[in-house]
Design a protein around this motif. Structure first.
Motif, PDB file in Angstrom:
ATOM      1  N   ASN A  50      28.385  72.947  28.528  1.00 32.51           N
ATOM      2  CA  ASN A  50      29.600  72.111  28.494  1.00 32.51           C
ATOM      3  C   ASN A  50      30.706  72.685  29.385  1.00 32.51           C
ATOM      4  O   ASN A  50      31.402  71.951  30.090  1.00 32.51           O
ATOM      5  CB  ASN A  50      30.105  71.985  27.058  1.00 32.51           C
ATOM      6  CG  ASN A  50      29.178  71.155  26.200  1.00 32.51           C
ATOM      7  OD1 ASN A  50      28.333  70.408  26.708  1.00 32.51           O
ATOM      8  ND2 ASN A  50      29.302  71.286  24.880  1.00 32.51           N
ATOM      9  N   TRP A  91      32.763  63.743  31.321  1.00 34.76           N
ATOM     10  CA  TRP A  91      32.510  65.024  30.648  1.00 34.76           C
ATOM     11  C   TRP A  91      32.066  64.792  29.201  1.00 34.76           C
ATOM     12  O   TRP A  91      31.193  65.491  28.681  1.00 34.76           O
ATOM     13  CB  TRP A  91      33.764  65.891  30.714  1.00 34.76           C
ATOM     14  CG  TRP A  91      33.545  67.306  30.269  1.00 34.76           C
ATOM     15  CD1 TRP A  91      32.451  68.084  30.511  1.00 34.76           C
ATOM     16  CD2 TRP A  91      34.439  68.089  29.497  1.00 34.76           C
ATOM     17  NE1 TRP A  91      32.602  69.330  29.958  1.00 34.76           N
ATOM     18  CE2 TRP A  91      33.834  69.360  29.319  1.00 34.76           C
ATOM     19  CE3 TRP A  91      35.694  67.876  28.948  1.00 34.76           C
ATOM     20  CZ2 TRP A  91      34.438  70.392  28.606  1.00 34.76           C
ATOM     21  CZ3 TRP A  91      36.313  68.903  28.256  1.00 34.76           C
ATOM     22  CH2 TRP A  91      35.696  70.156  28.080  1.00 34.76           C
ATOM     23  N   LYS A  95      28.644  66.116  27.523  1.00 32.69           N
ATOM     24  CA  LYS A  95      28.637  66.924  26.296  1.00 32.69           C
ATOM     25  C   LYS A  95      27.788  66.279  25.214  1.00 32.69           C
ATOM     26  O   LYS A  95      27.043  66.979  24.484  1.00 32.69           O
ATOM     27  CB  LYS A  95      30.078  67.126  25.789  1.00 32.69           C
ATOM     28  CG  LYS A  95      30.904  68.081  26.650  1.00 32.69           C
ATOM     29  CD  LYS A  95      32.202  68.490  25.965  1.00 32.69           C
ATOM     30  CE  LYS A  95      33.109  67.296  25.754  1.00 32.69           C
ATOM     31  NZ  LYS A  95      34.381  67.704  25.088  1.00 32.69           N
ATOM     32  N   ASN A  96      27.891  64.955  25.076  1.00 32.08           N
ATOM     33  CA  ASN A  96      27.102  64.268  24.056  1.00 32.08           C
ATOM     34  C   ASN A  96      25.601  64.296  24.383  1.00 32.08           C
ATOM     35  O   ASN A  96      24.767  64.447  23.485  1.00 32.08           O
ATOM     36  CB  ASN A  96      27.570  62.820  23.912  1.00 32.08           C
ATOM     37  CG  ASN A  96      28.899  62.747  23.170  1.00 32.08           C
ATOM     38  OD1 ASN A  96      29.169  63.573  22.293  1.00 32.08           O
ATOM     39  ND2 ASN A  96      29.728  61.779  23.526  1.00 32.08           N
ATOM     40  N   ASN A  98      24.150  66.693  26.063  1.00 27.79           N
ATOM     41  CA  ASN A  98      23.730  68.060  25.739  1.00 27.79           C
ATOM     42  C   ASN A  98      23.522  68.226  24.236  1.00 27.79           C
ATOM     43  O   ASN A  98      22.560  68.877  23.786  1.00 27.79           O
ATOM     44  CB  ASN A  98      24.781  69.065  26.220  1.00 27.79           C
ATOM     45  CG  ASN A  98      24.855  69.151  27.734  1.00 27.79           C
ATOM     46  OD1 ASN A  98      23.885  68.801  28.425  1.00 27.79           O
ATOM     47  ND2 ASN A  98      25.993  69.613  28.255  1.00 27.79           N
ATOM     48  N   TYR A  99      24.415  67.630  23.481  1.00 29.90           N
ATOM     49  CA  TYR A  99      24.346  67.780  22.027  1.00 29.90           C
ATOM     50  C   TYR A  99      23.132  67.071  21.461  1.00 29.90           C
ATOM     51  O   TYR A  99      22.349  67.651  20.685  1.00 29.90           O
ATOM     52  CB  TYR A  99      25.633  67.254  21.393  1.00 29.90           C
ATOM     53  CG  TYR A  99      25.685  67.425  19.897  1.00 29.90           C
ATOM     54  CD1 TYR A  99      25.998  68.655  19.338  1.00 29.90           C
ATOM     55  CD2 TYR A  99      25.418  66.336  19.050  1.00 29.90           C
ATOM     56  CE1 TYR A  99      26.049  68.815  17.963  1.00 29.90           C
ATOM     57  CE2 TYR A  99      25.463  66.484  17.675  1.00 29.90           C
ATOM     58  CZ  TYR A  99      25.787  67.739  17.131  1.00 29.90           C
ATOM     59  OH  TYR A  99      25.821  67.893  15.763  1.00 29.90           O
ATOM     60  N   SER A 122      38.016  65.453  25.166  1.00 26.92           N
ATOM     61  CA  SER A 122      37.772  65.769  26.579  1.00 26.92           C
ATOM     62  C   SER A 122      39.006  65.465  27.422  1.00 26.92           C
ATOM     63  O   SER A 122      39.346  66.210  28.346  1.00 26.92           O
ATOM     64  CB  SER A 122      36.571  64.963  27.100  1.00 26.92           C
ATOM     65  OG  SER A 122      35.412  65.264  26.365  1.00 26.92           O
TER      66      SER A 122
END
Length: 357
Positions: A50, A91, A95-96, A98-99, A122
Motif C-alpha cells: 500500500n 489508491w 489497497k482494496n 491488495n486486501y 485515501s
C-alpha cells in the motif's frame, strides 16, 4: 557544503528525499497503529504494498501541480481537487485489491463497488501529501524572493558606496590638472612630469581598490603620501605634514580612500588660506577594540554647528559619514571639532579589524 545543505538546495533531491521518507513514515505509523490487528508477515507485506502504491501514484501529482501553479487561481484549485480525488480513488482501489486478493487469499466482496470503498481515508492521505508539497513550494518561493530582495539591496548598497567614493575624486583631479597646467606654462617640465607620474600612481591605487572592501591602513598611508607629495608640489614649503601612526595600526582594515577627502578638505580650507602655509597632523591609534583616526590642521578654523561644518556645497565630509554608516551601521563615530589653538580636527572611530591570514 554539507550533504544536508546539498539536499535542501536541490529541488530534485529534496523532492525524492521527502517523498520517500513520507511514505516510509506512513508505512511505519500504519504498522504501529495496526499492531494489535495483525503481526503476521502477510500484513506487513500488505502495508508495504500500500505504501509503495501511494509512493508510485502520487509521483504524477508533482508534475500536475507544477503545471497547475501556472494557471489562474480558480483553475488551479479545480485541477488540484480533481487530481487529489482521482489519485485517492486509484489508491483506494489498489489497497482494496491488495486486501481482498492477497490478504484474504482471493476472497471476493459481494459487490464490485466494494473495491472503491475507503476513498475518504485515501483522500485524506493524498490531501496531506498535496498540502506538504504546496507548503514546501511556497516556502521555497518566499525564500527565493527574500534572496532576490537581499541581493538587490546589497547591489544597491554597494553601488551607493561606490558613488560616494568616486564622487570625491574629480575635486582632487581638477586641482591637480590645474597645477600641472601651470607648471607646464612656467616651463617647469621636470616638476610637471614628476607630478603626472605621482598622479598616475595615485589614481591607479584609487581605481584598483574597490570602495566596498577594506584595505590595510599601511597601504592607505602609502597612497596618502603619494597624494601629499602631489600637493606639496603645489604648496612647496607652505605644507607641512606630521605623521603619528602607531605600529600596531599598519594592518588595521579601513575603507579605501577614507582619509584623503579629509586631508583635501584641510588643504583647501586651511593651508591654502594661510600666507605662510600650515601643518596637517595625521594620527592613528588603537583603543580597545577600536581604531582611532585623527586629522588636524592649524588653519584659521571654521564655524562648527552640531558637529558639522557650516559650509555650503561641501560633499567630502558628508560622503565620508554616509560611507561609514553604510559600512559599519552604528558601530562608528565621526566628529568635527575645533583644534587647539586653531584649526579644525576630524576624528574617526571604527572597529579594529585585521585581515585574516
Amino acid at each position: 557544503m554539507s550533504r544536508f545543505q546539498r539536499v535542501i538546495e536541490s529541488n530534485e533531491r529534496l523532492f525524492w528525499t521527502l517523498h520517500s521518507a513520507g511514505w516510509a513514515g506512513f508505512a511505519i505509523i500504519y504498522y504501529i497503529g495496526s499492531f494489535l490487528h495483525d503481526v503476521r508477515p502477510i500484513w506487513v507485506f500488505i502495508i508495504l504494498l500500500n505504501a509503495y502504491a501511494g509512493w508510485l501514484l502520487t509521483i504524477p501529482l508533482r508534475y500536475i501541480y507544477r503545471w497547475a501553479r501556472k494557471q489562474s487561481p480558480l483553475n488551479m484549485i479545480i485541477i488540484v481537487i480533481a487530481s487529489c480525488y482521482l489519485i485517492a480513488l486509484l489508491w483506494a482501489v489498489v489497497k482494496n485489491v491488495n486486501y481482498w486478493e492477497i490478504y484474504k487469499h482471493g476472497y471476493r466482496p459481494d459487490e464490485w463497488y466494494m473495491y472503491f470503498t475507503n476513498t475518504i481515508n485515501s483522500l485524506i492521505m493524498v490531501g496531506c501529501w498535496s498540502g506538504v508539497y504546496f507548503g514546501i513550494k511556497n516556502f521555497q518561493m518566499l525564500q527565493k524572493e527574500k534572496q532576490n530582495a537581499l541581493k538587490a539591496s546589497t547591489m544597491a548598497h554597494q553601488a551607493h558606496i561606490k558613488m560616494l567614493r568616486y564622487q570625491l575624486n574629480p575635486h582632487f583631479l581638477f586641482n591637480t590638472l590645474n597645477a600641472i597646467s601651470t607648471l607646464i606654462l612656467l616651463k617647469e617640465n621636470d616638476t610637471a612630469e614628476a607630478m603626472v607620474s605621482r598622479l598616475s600612481d595615485f589614481l591607479r591605487y584609487s581605481l584598483d581598490n574597490d570602495p566596498i572592501k577594506r584595505v590595510p591602513l599601511g597601504q592607505e598611508i602609502k597612497a596618502l603620501r603619494l597624494y601629499l607629495e602631489i600637493e606639496k608640489v603645489r604648496f612647496d614649503d607652505r605644507l607641512e605634514v606630521v605623521w603619528d601612526i602607531d605600529e600596531h595600526c599598519d594592518n588595521a582594515l579601513v575603507p579605501s580612500m577614507i582619509l584623503q577627502p579629509i586631508i583635501e578638505n584641510a588643504i583647501k580650507h586651511a593651508i591654502s588660506k594661510m600666507e605662510n602655509g600650515g601643518q596637517i597632523a595625521i594620527t592613528a591609534r588603537t583603543f580597545g577594540n577600536d581604531l582611532l583616526l585623527d586629522v588636524a590642521d592649524n588653519g584659521p578654523g571654521a564655524d562648527i554647528k552640531n558637529g558639522q561644518l557650516s559650509r555650503e556645497n561641501g560633499v567630502g565630509l558628508v560622503n565620508i559619514k554616509e560611507r561609514l554608516q553604510s559600512l559599519y551601521q552604528r558601530n562608528f563615530a565621526f566628529s568635527i571639532e575645533h583644534n587647539q589653538p586653531s584649526g579644525v580636527r576630524v576624528r574617526l572611530r571604527i572597529p579594529y579589524e585585521v585581515k585574516d591570514v
